[in-house]
Motif scaffolding. Sequence first.
Motif, PDB file in Angstrom:
ATOM      1  N   GLY A   1       0.790  -1.221   0.000  1.00 54.33           N
ATOM      2  CA  GLY A   1       0.000   0.000   0.000  1.00 54.33           C
ATOM      3  C   GLY A   1       0.819   1.266   0.000  1.00 54.33           C
ATOM      4  N   LYS A   2       2.118   1.147  -0.303  1.00 57.01           N
ATOM      5  CA  LYS A   2       3.016   2.304  -0.206  1.00 57.01           C
ATOM      6  C   LYS A   2       3.692   2.603  -1.539  1.00 57.01           C
ATOM      7  N   ARG A   3       4.140   3.834  -1.652  1.00 59.96           N
ATOM      8  CA  ARG A   3       4.927   4.262  -2.810  1.00 59.96           C
ATOM      9  C   ARG A   3       6.404   4.048  -2.444  1.00 59.96           C
ATOM     10  N   VAL A   4       7.035   3.168  -3.180  1.00 60.63           N
ATOM     11  CA  VAL A   4       8.375   2.689  -2.834  1.00 60.63           C
ATOM     12  C   VAL A   4       9.436   3.411  -3.658  1.00 60.63           C
ATOM     13  N   GLY A   5      10.464   3.875  -2.981  1.00 59.97           N
ATOM     14  CA  GLY A   5      11.684   4.322  -3.636  1.00 59.97           C
ATOM     15  C   GLY A   5      12.732   3.241  -3.458  1.00 59.97           C
ATOM     16  N   LEU A   6      13.243   2.694  -4.558  1.00 57.43           N
ATOM     17  CA  LEU A   6      14.151   1.548  -4.514  1.00 57.43           C
ATOM     18  C   LEU A   6      15.567   1.979  -4.878  1.00 57.43           C
ATOM     19  N   ILE A   7      16.501   1.793  -3.951  1.00 58.44           N
ATOM     20  CA  ILE A   7      17.923   2.085  -4.186  1.00 58.44           C
ATOM     21  C   ILE A   7      18.576   0.769  -4.568  1.00 58.44           C
TER      22      ILE A   7
ATOM     23  N   ARG B   1       3.349   0.282  -5.252  1.00 62.15           N
ATOM     24  CA  ARG B   1       3.697   1.162  -6.362  1.00 62.15           C
ATOM     25  C   ARG B   1       5.175   1.491  -6.295  1.00 62.15           C
ATOM     26  N   LEU B   2       5.897   1.080  -7.303  1.00 62.48           N
ATOM     27  CA  LEU B   2       7.306   1.471  -7.418  1.00 62.48           C
ATOM     28  C   LEU B   2       7.329   2.885  -7.991  1.00 62.48           C
ATOM     29  N   ALA B   3       7.674   3.867  -7.154  1.00 57.49           N
ATOM     30  CA  ALA B   3       7.549   5.270  -7.538  1.00 57.49           C
ATOM     31  C   ALA B   3       8.849   5.870  -8.050  1.00 57.49           C
ATOM     32  N   ALA B   4       9.998   5.344  -7.614  1.00 58.85           N
ATOM     33  CA  ALA B   4      11.291   5.893  -8.036  1.00 58.85           C
ATOM     34  C   ALA B   4      12.379   4.862  -7.821  1.00 58.85           C
ATOM     35  N   ILE B   5      13.416   4.964  -8.656  1.00 62.20           N
ATOM     36  CA  ILE B   5      14.598   4.107  -8.551  1.00 62.20           C
ATOM     37  C   ILE B   5      15.803   5.030  -8.379  1.00 62.20           C
ATOM     38  N   PHE B   6      16.725   4.616  -7.510  1.00 68.65           N
ATOM     39  CA  PHE B   6      17.935   5.395  -7.256  1.00 68.65           C
ATOM     40  C   PHE B   6      19.147   4.527  -7.563  1.00 68.65           C
TER      41      PHE B   6
ATOM     42  N   ASP C   1      18.655  -2.232  -1.755  1.00 70.78           N
ATOM     43  CA  ASP C   1      19.025  -3.602  -2.109  1.00 70.78           C
ATOM     44  C   ASP C   1      20.196  -3.586  -3.084  1.00 70.78           C
ATOM     45  N   ILE C   2      21.409  -3.573  -2.540  1.00 67.81           N
ATOM     46  CA  ILE C   2      22.645  -3.573  -3.322  1.00 67.81           C
ATOM     47  C   ILE C   2      23.644  -4.516  -2.669  1.00 67.81           C
ATOM     48  N   GLN C   3      24.310  -5.327  -3.479  1.00 65.45           N
ATOM     49  CA  GLN C   3      25.373  -6.191  -2.971  1.00 65.45           C
ATOM     50  C   GLN C   3      26.635  -5.376  -2.726  1.00 65.45           C
ATOM     51  N   ASP C   4      27.153  -5.427  -1.511  1.00 66.48           N
ATOM     52  CA  ASP C   4      28.335  -4.667  -1.120  1.00 66.48           C
ATOM     53  C   ASP C   4      29.584  -5.534  -1.265  1.00 66.48           C
ATOM     54  N   ALA C   5      30.751  -4.928  -1.045  1.00 67.85           N
ATOM     55  CA  ALA C   5      32.028  -5.645  -1.138  1.00 67.85           C
ATOM     56  C   ALA C   5      32.683  -5.881   0.213  1.00 67.85           C
ATOM     57  N   GLY C   6      32.118  -5.321   1.295  1.00 65.63           N
ATOM     58  CA  GLY C   6      32.688  -5.534   2.619  1.00 65.63           C
ATOM     59  C   GLY C   6      33.918  -4.703   2.914  1.00 65.63           C
ATOM     60  N   VAL C   7      34.094  -3.591   2.171  1.00 71.22           N
ATOM     61  CA  VAL C   7      35.308  -2.784   2.266  1.00 71.22           C
ATOM     62  C   VAL C   7      34.923  -1.312   2.407  1.00 71.22           C
ATOM     63  N   ARG C   8      35.638  -0.583   3.279  1.00 74.43           N
ATOM     64  CA  ARG C   8      35.294   0.799   3.602  1.00 74.43           C
ATOM     65  C   ARG C   8      35.267   1.719   2.389  1.00 74.43           C
ATOM     66  N   PHE C   9      36.170   1.545   1.444  1.00 75.31           N
ATOM     67  CA  PHE C   9      36.238   2.502   0.345  1.00 75.31           C
ATOM     68  C   PHE C   9      35.370   2.115  -0.847  1.00 75.31           C
ATOM     69  N   TYR C  10      34.513   1.127  -0.702  1.00 78.26           N
ATOM     70  CA  TYR C  10      33.519   0.813  -1.731  1.00 78.26           C
ATOM     71  C   TYR C  10      32.350   1.776  -1.550  1.00 78.26           C
TER      72      TYR C  10
END
Length: 409
Positions: free
Chosen positions: A48-54, A78-83, A135-144
């Motif tokens: 029931g929400k307008r979603v912004g997906l990063i 509702r997918l309202a925006a993608i980042f 929802d992004i896969q990270d690398a486990g490193v500070r400078f990523y």
Amino acid sequence: MRHFRRQTLLAAPLLCLTAALPFRAHAQGRVVPGLEVLLTEQKSLIEGKRVGLITNHSGVDRRMRHAIDLIANTPGIRLAAIFAPEHGLRGAIEGGDEVADARDERSGVPVYSLYGKTQRPTAEMLRDIDVLVFDIQDAGVRFYTYISTLGECMEAAAARGIPFVVLDRPNPLAGVRVEGRMIDLVRFRSFVGAYPLPIRYGLTIGELAGFIKDGMKQDLMLTVVKMKNYRRRFWYDQTGLQWIAPSPNHPSLASATVYPGMCLFEGTNLSEGRGTTQPFEMIGAPWLDGVKLAQELAALKLEGVLFRPASFTPSFSKHQGVACHGIQVHVADRNRFQPVRVALHILSVIRRNYPEHFRWRESSMDRLAGSDDVRLAIDRNTPVDQILASWEDDLRKFDAARRRYFLYR
């Protein structure tokens, strides 16, 4: 990951051919990413929400169905925006190149760049958003830089009172070991070093979100959707999930494994292997003697690693089109291998043996290392073990502090 130059964001559809198939249980013991848990067990967070997906290309379920398609095609949402972060929505833009705004071709949803004119969602971008989902896969490193994007989005959500949901994913390097100097944020804070972390911090992206939240000045409604069947001792290839290169120069878990240390070569005039099929596994320069370097490093008997003389010609980046000579780093035992220690030894040997050729890119090196004292110590020919020992107290304190944010055993 470097300062940006402008490029165009490709926003072609990310729909997978299996997008219409229902979720089904997979083999017991396989890791279930937070995306699937959200849509099967915690859908109320976005219903029931307008979603912004990063997100970017890494935001997929175990069948390679993308979060954009799954959320956009779920009734009542509702997918309202993608980042999109550095490297763009499809992960095809080289590090440091600016990402432009676009529109997703299939859904028609606007795609806002968070690595261009702004690194934080603006009030206008968030005007029609009820909840932000990361929802992004990270690398486990500070400078990523994906973790800096995470923090910027959390700050933007807090400022507007928008709930923030992190769909957790594995730390590809396991969540056991911490390594590297704690960053000096007073002098060296940047987009490749925005939070009080060592280089390798041993947290999942969801656990890190909890850590970042506690350092924020504003309240944030944070929910971390945990993975199922995950154990923090798991390396990525033990999760049962398919490897998707989180950025163009992370083609494999092998490159990700050496990255916490070998990325420091971005702060030198040596090639770090960009423009080859094995970035960060190989380093070299036209003036380097790879055979001699490999022999000298082998004599150090560093744990969990072997060195092989290697020659390569980068197709882009430093020394483009010029034959380089150096070494390839082969990880023989990843649980004993210490990438930061190994990289410092390599830097120290090269700095000592090639003073007429070796040069620092001082600003880059200091941002990556977290301070200028690493570079200055190597210039003084300080023993690597002495450099590492100077970090031990801070690392012990961080290691104890991070355990408060553990979501997995």
